[in-house]
Design a protein around this motif. Structure first.
Motif, PDB file in Angstrom:
ATOM      1  N   PRO A  60       0.837  -1.197   0.000  1.00  0.00           N
ATOM      2  CA  PRO A  60       0.000   0.000   0.000  1.00  0.00           C
ATOM      3  C   PRO A  60       0.874   1.250   0.000  1.00  0.00           C
ATOM      4  N   PRO A  61       0.349   2.360  -0.471  1.00  0.00           N
ATOM      5  CA  PRO A  61       1.151   3.581  -0.469  1.00  0.00           C
ATOM      6  C   PRO A  61       1.470   3.997   0.965  1.00  0.00           C
ATOM      7  N   PRO A  62       2.592   4.688   1.167  1.00  0.00           N
ATOM      8  CA  PRO A  62       2.917   5.125   2.525  1.00  0.00           C
ATOM      9  C   PRO A  62       1.852   6.088   3.055  1.00  0.00           C
ATOM     10  N   ILE A  63       1.707   6.107   4.353  1.00  0.00           N
ATOM     11  CA  ILE A  63       0.728   6.970   4.995  1.00  0.00           C
ATOM     12  C   ILE A  63       1.354   8.354   5.170  1.00  0.00           C
ATOM     13  N   ALA A  64       0.744   9.346   4.562  1.00  0.00           N
ATOM     14  CA  ALA A  64       1.257  10.712   4.662  1.00  0.00           C
ATOM     15  C   ALA A  64       0.685  11.379   5.917  1.00  0.00           C
ATOM     16  N   PHE A  65       1.527  12.096   6.621  1.00  0.00           N
ATOM     17  CA  PHE A  65       1.088  12.836   7.794  1.00  0.00           C
ATOM     18  C   PHE A  65       2.086  13.940   8.105  1.00  0.00           C
ATOM     19  N   THR A  66       1.656  14.875   8.912  1.00  0.00           N
ATOM     20  CA  THR A  66       2.520  15.945   9.377  1.00  0.00           C
ATOM     21  C   THR A  66       3.123  15.504  10.700  1.00  0.00           C
ATOM     22  N   ILE A 111       5.420   4.839  12.181  1.00  0.00           N
ATOM     23  CA  ILE A 111       4.143   4.623  11.491  1.00  0.00           C
ATOM     24  C   ILE A 111       4.258   3.461  10.502  1.00  0.00           C
ATOM     25  N   VAL A 112       5.374   3.372   9.781  1.00  0.00           N
ATOM     26  CA  VAL A 112       5.588   2.251   8.850  1.00  0.00           C
ATOM     27  C   VAL A 112       5.612   0.938   9.622  1.00  0.00           C
ATOM     28  N   ALA A 113       6.371   0.893  10.733  1.00  0.00           N
ATOM     29  CA  ALA A 113       6.464  -0.326  11.539  1.00  0.00           C
ATOM     30  C   ALA A 113       5.112  -0.691  12.145  1.00  0.00           C
ATOM     31  N   THR A 118       3.386  -4.295  11.687  1.00  0.00           N
ATOM     32  CA  THR A 118       3.244  -5.212  12.821  1.00  0.00           C
ATOM     33  C   THR A 118       1.870  -5.199  13.459  1.00  0.00           C
ATOM     34  N   GLY A 119       1.188  -4.050  13.398  1.00  0.00           N
ATOM     35  CA  GLY A 119      -0.096  -3.930  14.080  1.00  0.00           C
ATOM     36  C   GLY A 119       0.046  -3.852  15.588  1.00  0.00           C
ATOM     37  N   SER A 120       1.272  -3.620  16.065  1.00  0.00           N
ATOM     38  CA  SER A 120       1.548  -3.591  17.500  1.00  0.00           C
ATOM     39  C   SER A 120       2.304  -2.316  17.852  1.00  0.00           C
ATOM     40  N   VAL A 121       1.743  -1.532  18.761  1.00  0.00           N
ATOM     41  CA  VAL A 121       2.417  -0.308  19.198  1.00  0.00           C
ATOM     42  C   VAL A 121       3.728  -0.669  19.879  1.00  0.00           C
ATOM     43  N   ASN A 122       3.716  -1.690  20.696  1.00  0.00           N
ATOM     44  CA  ASN A 122       4.913  -2.116  21.413  1.00  0.00           C
ATOM     45  C   ASN A 122       6.025  -2.514  20.444  1.00  0.00           C
ATOM     46  N   ALA A 123       5.701  -3.343  19.462  1.00  0.00           N
ATOM     47  CA  ALA A 123       6.708  -3.799  18.494  1.00  0.00           C
ATOM     48  C   ALA A 123       7.203  -2.645  17.627  1.00  0.00           C
ATOM     49  N   ALA A 124       6.311  -1.757  17.228  1.00  0.00           N
ATOM     50  CA  ALA A 124       6.714  -0.621  16.395  1.00  0.00           C
ATOM     51  C   ALA A 124       7.629   0.318  17.173  1.00  0.00           C
ATOM     52  N   ALA A 125       7.315   0.558  18.444  1.00  0.00           N
ATOM     53  CA  ALA A 125       8.161   1.425  19.267  1.00  0.00           C
ATOM     54  C   ALA A 125       9.543   0.798  19.447  1.00  0.00           C
TER      55      ALA A 125
END
Length: 133
Positions: A6-12, A33-35, A39-46
């Motif tokens: 999917p295209p990357p999520i754009a944000f400020t 945000i990409v991670a 992963t669908g996991s805040v813990n894993a992305a952090a």
């Protein structure tokens, strides 16, 4: 990135008062945000960006973080939809499991993963227009 991604999520990004070597730089926020979408996991992305879950939630709650929070929700929604698709596929099409006897491959066993189907039904993705804010 391949064509099916999917295209990357754009944000400020969230503005930071001062730069820190271990802080939430714009680049670290984007990688988070990409991670999160993968992963669908805040813990894993952090962890993937060298931070903590608590710090990520603190960043999300800061003034000026509305775009970041929206990207966060979008990333989780994408991860949930991907998880649903995977679980649904396992339940309906089935899974091939290798079979071994005394360490030697002797064939495969095909089965429908009912637990995956139940998990998909228990936590289906929510369409954007139905999400509560």
């Amino acid at each position: 990135m391949n064509d099916s991604d999917p295209p990357p999520i754009a944000f400020t990004t969230v503005p930071m008062a001062r730069a820190r070597h271990d802080g939430w730089s714009a680049e670290r926020q984007q990688r988070f945000i990409v991670a999160l979408g993968e992963t669908g996991s805040v813990n894993a992305a952090a962890r993937a960006v060298g931070s903590t879950r608590t710090s990520a939630y603190r960043l999300r709650g800061r003034p000026g973080a509305e775009s970041f929070a929206s990207a966060w929700d979008n990333a989780l929604s994408r991860a949930r939809a991907e998880r649903f698709d995977t679980l649904f596929e396992r339940a309906t099409a089935g899974v091939l499991v290798p079979r071994r006897y005394r360490g030697e491959f002797v064939g495969t066993r095909h089965f429908h993963d009912n637990a995956a189907g139940l998990a998909a039904l228990r936590d289906p993705p929510v369409p954007p227009h139905l999400r509560q804010r």
